[in-house]
Design a protein around this motif. Structure first.
Motif, PDB file in Angstrom:
ATOM      1  N   ARG A  27       0.898  -1.204  -0.080  1.00  0.00           N
ATOM      2  CA  ARG A  27       0.007   0.012  -0.004  1.00  0.00           C
ATOM      3  C   ARG A  27       0.990   1.338  -0.064  1.00  0.00           C
ATOM      4  O   ARG A  27       2.150   1.228   0.411  1.00  0.00           O
ATOM      5  CB  ARG A  27      -0.838  -0.074   1.176  1.00  0.00           C
ATOM      6  N   HIS A  28       0.191   2.174  -0.666  1.00  0.00           N
ATOM      7  CA  HIS A  28       1.017   3.611  -0.670  1.00  0.00           C
ATOM      8  C   HIS A  28       1.315   4.275   0.644  1.00  0.00           C
ATOM      9  O   HIS A  28       2.282   4.936   0.835  1.00  0.00           O
ATOM     10  CB  HIS A  28       0.440   4.418  -1.884  1.00  0.00           C
ATOM     11  N   ASP A  29       0.195   4.291   1.436  1.00  0.00           N
ATOM     12  CA  ASP A  29      -0.072   5.307   2.741  1.00  0.00           C
ATOM     13  C   ASP A  29       0.621   4.432   3.660  1.00  0.00           C
ATOM     14  O   ASP A  29       1.019   3.415   3.776  1.00  0.00           O
ATOM     15  CB  ASP A  29      -1.396   5.420   3.266  1.00  0.00           C
ATOM     16  N   ALA A  30       0.935   5.156   4.876  1.00  0.00           N
ATOM     17  CA  ALA A  30       1.645   4.579   6.167  1.00  0.00           C
ATOM     18  C   ALA A  30       0.626   4.499   7.164  1.00  0.00           C
ATOM     19  O   ALA A  30      -0.639   4.898   7.102  1.00  0.00           O
ATOM     20  CB  ALA A  30       2.717   5.486   6.592  1.00  0.00           C
ATOM     21  N   LEU A  31       0.755   3.388   7.932  1.00  0.00           N
ATOM     22  CA  LEU A  31       0.080   2.962   9.010  1.00  0.00           C
ATOM     23  C   LEU A  31       0.689   3.083  10.437  1.00  0.00           C
ATOM     24  O   LEU A  31       2.048   3.010  10.345  1.00  0.00           O
ATOM     25  CB  LEU A  31      -0.579   1.535   8.914  1.00  0.00           C
ATOM     26  N   SER A  32      -0.013   3.220  11.717  1.00  0.00           N
ATOM     27  CA  SER A  32       0.729   3.213  12.922  1.00  0.00           C
ATOM     28  C   SER A  32       1.141   1.753  13.052  1.00  0.00           C
ATOM     29  O   SER A  32       0.335   0.869  12.786  1.00  0.00           O
ATOM     30  CB  SER A  32      -0.185   3.729  13.972  1.00  0.00           C
ATOM     31  N   SER A  33       2.278   1.870  13.895  1.00  0.00           N
ATOM     32  CA  SER A  33       2.626   0.369  14.372  1.00  0.00           C
ATOM     33  C   SER A  33       1.885   0.146  15.465  1.00  0.00           C
ATOM     34  O   SER A  33       1.666   0.859  16.512  1.00  0.00           O
ATOM     35  CB  SER A  33       4.233   0.357  14.662  1.00  0.00           C
ATOM     36  N   PRO A  34       1.555  -1.414  15.639  1.00  0.00           N
ATOM     37  CA  PRO A  34       1.889  -2.400  14.738  1.00  0.00           C
ATOM     38  C   PRO A  34       0.866  -2.260  13.491  1.00  0.00           C
ATOM     39  O   PRO A  34      -0.380  -2.149  13.608  1.00  0.00           O
ATOM     40  CB  PRO A  34       1.547  -3.541  15.653  1.00  0.00           C
ATOM     41  N   VAL A  35       1.589  -2.283  12.334  1.00  0.00           N
ATOM     42  CA  VAL A  35       0.647  -2.212  11.140  1.00  0.00           C
ATOM     43  C   VAL A  35      -0.311  -3.368  11.041  1.00  0.00           C
ATOM     44  O   VAL A  35      -1.319  -2.811  10.144  1.00  0.00           O
ATOM     45  CB  VAL A  35       1.773  -1.981   9.897  1.00  0.00           C
ATOM     46  N   GLU A  36      -0.270  -4.213  11.687  1.00  0.00           N
ATOM     47  CA  GLU A  36      -1.090  -5.345  11.445  1.00  0.00           C
ATOM     48  C   GLU A  36      -2.599  -4.997  12.063  1.00  0.00           C
ATOM     49  O   GLU A  36      -3.499  -5.410  11.391  1.00  0.00           O
ATOM     50  CB  GLU A  36      -0.873  -6.721  12.332  1.00  0.00           C
ATOM     51  N   SER A  37      -2.825  -3.908  12.772  1.00  0.00           N
ATOM     52  CA  SER A  37      -4.035  -3.532  13.249  1.00  0.00           C
ATOM     53  C   SER A  37      -4.707  -2.808  12.020  1.00  0.00           C
ATOM     54  O   SER A  37      -5.891  -2.599  12.319  1.00  0.00           O
ATOM     55  CB  SER A  37      -3.760  -2.545  14.374  1.00  0.00           C
ATOM     56  N   GLY A  38      -3.994  -2.227  11.264  1.00  0.00           N
ATOM     57  CA  GLY A  38      -4.446  -1.695   9.886  1.00  0.00           C
ATOM     58  C   GLY A  38      -5.056  -0.102  10.418  1.00  0.00           C
ATOM     59  O   GLY A  38      -5.992   0.357   9.748  1.00  0.00           O
ATOM     60  N   LYS A  39      -4.440   0.374  11.406  1.00  0.00           N
ATOM     61  CA  LYS A  39      -5.100   1.618  11.983  1.00  0.00           C
ATOM     62  C   LYS A  39      -3.949   2.711  11.959  1.00  0.00           C
ATOM     63  O   LYS A  39      -2.539   2.742  11.984  1.00  0.00           O
ATOM     64  CB  LYS A  39      -5.403   1.494  13.490  1.00  0.00           C
ATOM     65  N   ILE A  40      -4.553   3.913  11.960  1.00  0.00           N
ATOM     66  CA  ILE A  40      -3.672   4.969  12.174  1.00  0.00           C
ATOM     67  C   ILE A  40      -4.142   5.747  13.596  1.00  0.00           C
ATOM     68  O   ILE A  40      -5.183   5.978  13.947  1.00  0.00           O
ATOM     69  CB  ILE A  40      -4.410   6.352  11.328  1.00  0.00           C
TER      70      ILE A  40
END
Ligand SMILES: [Zn+2]
Length: 295
Positions: A27-40
């Motif tokens: 994916r092009h955008d960033a996520l908050s870690s842990p990225v598995e949560s799929g959240k910002i």
């Protein structure tokens, strides 16, 4: 009046983006870690930003705020009066959703049209929120290519601040045009230099927050830069979220949080007391420099 050539200019810049953000494969955008949560998340960013802006007020320092447009919008929706809080500071752009333009982690380099769409939209969002001209740009992960540079030039930005230059005997700290990207856009590059033990350090303050460096390392770096090139600009950078959570998104202990704030305060206070130093916004530095070129 002090001439720009007599002193070293120092800028404090903030990259205001989601907590412990990370690029993600596919994916092009960033996520908050842990990225598995799929959240910002922007909770730590919100607390850190308010704390840092309060400290900058106490020390009477004007800074440059590189806002990721998505984060700015989330903070506004959360009830934060960003225009008022940011009033004395420069508003600059740190992309739309922290895009991995070059695809280094995503595995999907972005096409020119997609880069243009993201950057133009980001600029529009920030201009709407702050009702000000946006002149500066810093790319996520400080990674740019010709398509990014051409886009920001065409979108009317005055400068980029994503590149890094070594502070060596030839360092001037002056803006330079991005000829390597076939562009005349000016670059205000981030400094990188060896510390007193010879280990390379950047001017990003994250190493302090992770307990790996102390404020003295950074003050010493400014003193060395000052001895090499008066007239130049030494840019500090930090992420507001990093005062509260580590790069994996884990909250710091109360003790580490206290240390982070004390270190930050020490840096601001010592910079203010240094001789032959002026602390200013990146847009002010570039304006002064352009004037000095004409004379
Ligand atoms: Zn960032």
């Amino acid at each position: 009046m002090t001439k720009i050539d007599d002193i070293l200019s120092v800028a404090i810049s903030l990259d205001i983006d989601p907590d412990a953000n990370s690029a993600v494969r596919g994916r092009h955008d960033a996520l908050s870690s842990p990225v598995e949560s799929g959240k910002i998340n922007v909770d730590a960013c919100k607390m850190g930003l308010q704390k840092i802006l309060a400290l900058l007020n106490i020390y009477d320092i004007d800074a440059t705020l590189f806002y990721e447009a998505r984060t700015a919008r989330m903070l506004v929706e959360d009830g934060i009066d960003l225009p008022r809080l940011s009033e004395r500071h420069e508003i600059a752009c740190h992309s739309l959703k922290h895009e991995d333009f070059l695809g280094k982690v995503s595995g999907m380099p972005m096409k020119k049209e997609a880069i243009e769409e993201a950057i133009t939209k980001a600029k529009d969002i920030l201009e709407n929120i702050f009702e000000r001209d946006i002149k500066g740009f810093r790319a996520p992960y400080t990674r740019i290519n010709q398509a990014v540079v051409k886009t920001i030039e065409q979108a009317g930005f005055h400068y980029d601040s994503s590149e890094t230059v070594a502070v060596d005997a030839e360092w001037t700290g002056n803006p330079f045009s991005l000829e390597m990207f076939n562009s005349r856009l000016l670059e205000l590059a981030l400094p990188s230099l060896p510390d007193t033990r010879g280990r390379r350090m950047s001017s990003y303050l994250w190493a302090i927050f992770e307990g790996r460096r102390v404020s003295g390392d950074y003050i010493d770096a400014v003193l060395r830069a000052k001895n090499i090139a008066k007239g130049g600009l030494f840019i500090f950078s930090l992420h507001p979220w990093h005062v509260y959570v580590d790069c994996r998104g884990n909250p710091f202990t109360a003790e580490q949080l206290q240390k982070n704030l004390e270190n930050l305060e020490t840096i601001f206070s010592q910079l203010k007391q240094m001789r032959d130093i002026q602390i200013l916004r990146q847009d002010e530095y570039i304006e002064n420099w352009l004037v000095s070129q004409v004379v």
